[in-house]
Enzyme design. Structure first.
Site, PDB file in Angstrom:
ATOM      1  N   GLY A  10       0.813  -1.213   0.000  1.00  0.00           N
ATOM      2  CA  GLY A  10       0.000   0.000   0.000  1.00  0.00           C
ATOM      3  C   GLY A  10       0.841   1.254   0.000  1.00  0.00           C
ATOM      4  O   GLY A  10       0.627   2.154   0.820  1.00  0.00           O
ATOM      5  N   THR A  12       1.481   3.783  -2.375  1.00  0.00           N
ATOM      6  CA  THR A  12       1.371   4.890  -3.330  1.00  0.00           C
ATOM      7  C   THR A  12       0.681   6.121  -2.760  1.00  0.00           C
ATOM      8  O   THR A  12       0.686   7.174  -3.408  1.00  0.00           O
ATOM      9  CB  THR A  12       0.611   4.443  -4.599  1.00  0.00           C
ATOM     10  OG1 THR A  12      -0.703   4.016  -4.237  1.00  0.00           O
ATOM     11  CG2 THR A  12       1.352   3.310  -5.304  1.00  0.00           C
ATOM     12  N   ASN A  88       1.701  -2.122   5.500  1.00  0.00           N
ATOM     13  CA  ASN A  88       0.995  -0.845   5.599  1.00  0.00           C
ATOM     14  C   ASN A  88      -0.399  -0.899   4.997  1.00  0.00           C
ATOM     15  O   ASN A  88      -1.273  -0.134   5.399  1.00  0.00           O
ATOM     16  CB  ASN A  88       1.810   0.242   4.901  1.00  0.00           C
ATOM     17  CG  ASN A  88       1.047   1.539   4.767  1.00  0.00           C
ATOM     18  OD1 ASN A  88       0.847   2.272   5.729  1.00  0.00           O
ATOM     19  ND2 ASN A  88       0.576   1.829   3.551  1.00  0.00           N
ATOM     20  N   TYR A 151     -12.461  -1.728  12.927  1.00  0.00           N
ATOM     21  CA  TYR A 151     -11.098  -1.268  12.623  1.00  0.00           C
ATOM     22  C   TYR A 151     -10.205  -1.346  13.860  1.00  0.00           C
ATOM     23  O   TYR A 151      -9.075  -1.832  13.790  1.00  0.00           O
ATOM     24  CB  TYR A 151     -11.167   0.166  12.107  1.00  0.00           C
ATOM     25  CG  TYR A 151      -9.845   0.743  11.672  1.00  0.00           C
ATOM     26  CD1 TYR A 151      -9.187   0.256  10.546  1.00  0.00           C
ATOM     27  CD2 TYR A 151      -9.261   1.796  12.373  1.00  0.00           C
ATOM     28  CE1 TYR A 151      -7.974   0.802  10.135  1.00  0.00           C
ATOM     29  CE2 TYR A 151      -8.055   2.352  11.961  1.00  0.00           C
ATOM     30  CZ  TYR A 151      -7.416   1.850  10.839  1.00  0.00           C
ATOM     31  OH  TYR A 151      -6.221   2.383  10.434  1.00  0.00           O
ATOM     32  N   ILE A 184      -2.583  11.800  11.191  1.00  0.00           N
ATOM     33  CA  ILE A 184      -1.477  12.243  10.354  1.00  0.00           C
ATOM     34  C   ILE A 184      -2.022  13.051   9.180  1.00  0.00           C
ATOM     35  O   ILE A 184      -3.043  12.683   8.577  1.00  0.00           O
ATOM     36  CB  ILE A 184      -0.672  11.032   9.836  1.00  0.00           C
ATOM     37  CG1 ILE A 184      -0.200  10.151  11.000  1.00  0.00           C
ATOM     38  CG2 ILE A 184       0.506  11.497   8.987  1.00  0.00           C
ATOM     39  CD1 ILE A 184       0.695  10.828  11.999  1.00  0.00           C
TER      40      ILE A 184
END
Length: 245
Positions: A10, A12, A88, A151, A184
């Site tokens: 993951g 990109t 990731n 999650y 973030i």
């Protein structure tokens, strides 16, 4: 990181992209993957083409066993193996618990926990003389999240997976750690309408003791630290990069 061989799933967008670029710029050879084509893939390929080293950007779903086999075969063919694996890739759609269906639950487990398992297990034969596995968790696994029961559950499960793998793989010289970012600032914020983006920045900044959002680069530097020799005696840990929320 000169000479180290990285696999980052993951890679990109967001934090994954930051890790890929930080590793490449530090001298590593990097293989990364994405699920859907787009400008983020094209721009990453352009940036990596200007960075010394062997770099590959492949379309592969880390939650699909056949794609993972193909991804690791590329690591072996292009890099001769791996020294660092960064799990990731992840998938999450917010949903309140009363509305959380079996398909939502299964997709979140598959896209986050099972994906990390598939990649890690397939990568093990490609390690030669030790290495580092780094799982991307989340601070919400510790503090909870409305609309994110599924999650937070899988991110906490990653912590347990990390601890047990650290014990099992330690004799082989493979260290396993989790990095758990807080809020973030990624391009996802920039893609919101300006007013909504600013509102989110103010809200989430207020939760952190440092009074701001973290940066992709700050997370990437912790990942590189854990991948390097200075972290040679650190394994089985969950390191929060969250500004103290």
């Amino acid at each position: 990181m000169a000479g180290r061989r990285f696999l980052v799933t993951g890679g990109t967008r967001g934090i994954g992209r930051g890790i890929v670029l930080a590793a490449a710029r530090a001298g590593a050879d990097v293989v990364t993957c994405y699920r859907s084509p787009g400008e983020s893939v094209n721009s990453l390929e352009r940036e990596l083409a200007e960075t010394p080293g062997k770099h590959r950007v492949l379309q592969a779903d880390a939650a699909d066993e056949r794609d993972v086999a193909r991804l690791l075969a590329e690591c072996e063919a292009s890099l001769g193996g791996v020294d660092v694996v960064v799990n990731n890739a992840g998938a999450f759609q917010p949903k309140l618990y009363p509305e959380l269906g079996s398909a939502d639950w299964a997709a979140t487990v598959q896209g986050n926990l099972t994906a990390a398992h598939l990649v890690t297990q397939r990568a093990l034969p490609l390690f030669d003389g030790g290495g580092s596995i780094i799982n991307l968790g989340s601070t919400v696994a510790r503090i909870g999240m409305v609309g994110g029961v599924h999650y937070t559950a899988v991110k906490q499960a990653l912590v347990g997976m990390t601890r047990s793998l650290a014990r099992e793989l330690g004799p082989q010289g493979i260290r396993v750690n989790t990095v758990s970012p807080g809020r973030i600032a990624t391009e996802a914020l920039d893609e919101l309408p300006a007013e909504a983006a600013e509102q989110q920045r103010r809200l989430f900044s207020s939760f952190a003791a440092l009074g701001r959002l973290g940066t992709v680069e700050e997370v990437a530097q912790v990942v590189l630290f854990l991948a390097g020799d200075q972290a040679a005696y650190i394994t089985g840990q969950n390191i929060h990069v969250d500004g103290c929320v």
